[in-house]
Design an enzyme around this catalytic site. Structure first.
Site, short mmCIF file in Angstrom:
data_model
loop_
_atom_site.label_atom_id
_atom_site.label_comp_id
_atom_site.label_asym_id
_atom_site.label_seq_id
_atom_site.Cartn_x
_atom_site.Cartn_y
_atom_site.Cartn_z
N ASN A 91 -1.52 -0.22 7.40
CA ASN A 91 -1.04 -1.55 7.75
C ASN A 91 -0.25 -2.22 6.63
OD1 ASN A 91 -3.06 -2.40 6.01
ND2 ASN A 91 -4.38 -3.19 7.62
N LYS B 10 0.82 -1.21 0.00
CA LYS B 10 0.00 0.00 0.00
C LYS B 10 0.86 1.27 0.00
CE LYS B 10 -3.76 -2.29 2.49
NZ LYS B 10 -4.57 -2.24 3.73
N TYR C 30 -12.50 -2.98 -3.33
CA TYR C 30 -13.06 -3.05 -1.98
C TYR C 30 -14.60 -3.10 -1.98
CZ TYR C 30 -8.47 -2.00 0.07
OH TYR C 30 -7.16 -2.04 0.48
N HIS D 40 -1.85 -5.57 1.43
CA HIS D 40 -3.10 -6.30 1.17
C HIS D 40 -2.71 -7.61 0.52
CE1 HIS D 40 -6.99 -7.47 -0.47
NE2 HIS D 40 -6.31 -7.77 -1.55
N GLU E 154 -9.20 -10.35 -8.08
CA GLU E 154 -8.28 -9.22 -7.93
C GLU E 154 -7.21 -9.20 -9.01
OE1 GLU E 154 -8.85 -8.86 -3.09
OE2 GLU E 154 -7.01 -9.74 -3.87
#
Length: 139
Positions: free
Chosen positions: A111, A7, A47, A114, A125
């Protein structure tokens, strides 16, 4: 194969090499990787299952906030499970030491990584971000 996204916080903090290195040391192979900015449309599609949840807008905001490294990794038949185990819990405060998030992540929002959460998600994805790999046979 499975999708991994380092990310924008991982890119900004210079942790992409560390994250990919951990995956490679575990025996996973980098099939395809690209540094790119994820636009709002792709983020919304990615998402979609979280739409309507309280944290949805922060997910979209974060993933579109800067460049991300999108990667397809391959390896053992349960690649997505290996990646998920290596990532650690979503909340870094709950992630075990030795996991990517346990060792490196700063907050629930930032975080770092992914990873697809199932074989079905991995296929969806990969097709979203790397359509040229969508029809590649999976082990």
């Amino acid at each position: 194969m499975t999708l991994v996204i380092c990310k924008p916080d991982a890119v900004a903090r210079g942790l992409v090499g560390e994250i990919l290195g951990r995956l490679e040391r575990r025996g996973l192979e980098l099939v395809r990787a690209e540094l790119r900015s994820i636009d709002a449309g792709a983020a919304a599609a990615h998402y979609a299952e979280h739409q309507g949840k309280a944290f949805y807008e922060s997910l979209i905001s974060h993933i579109t906030s800067g460049p991300a490294l999108l990667a397809v990794v391959g390896g053992p038949a349960a690649t997505w499970q290996v990646v998920r185990q290596m990532m650690g819990a979503t909340n870094p405060a709950e992630a075990a030491p030795g996991t990517i998030r346990g060792d490196l992540a700063l907050s629930m929002t930032e975080n770092l990584i992914h990873g697809s959460d199932s074989a079905v998600s991995a296929q969806r994805e990969i097709a979203l971000f790397f359509p040229e790999l969508a029809d590649v046979p999976q082990p």
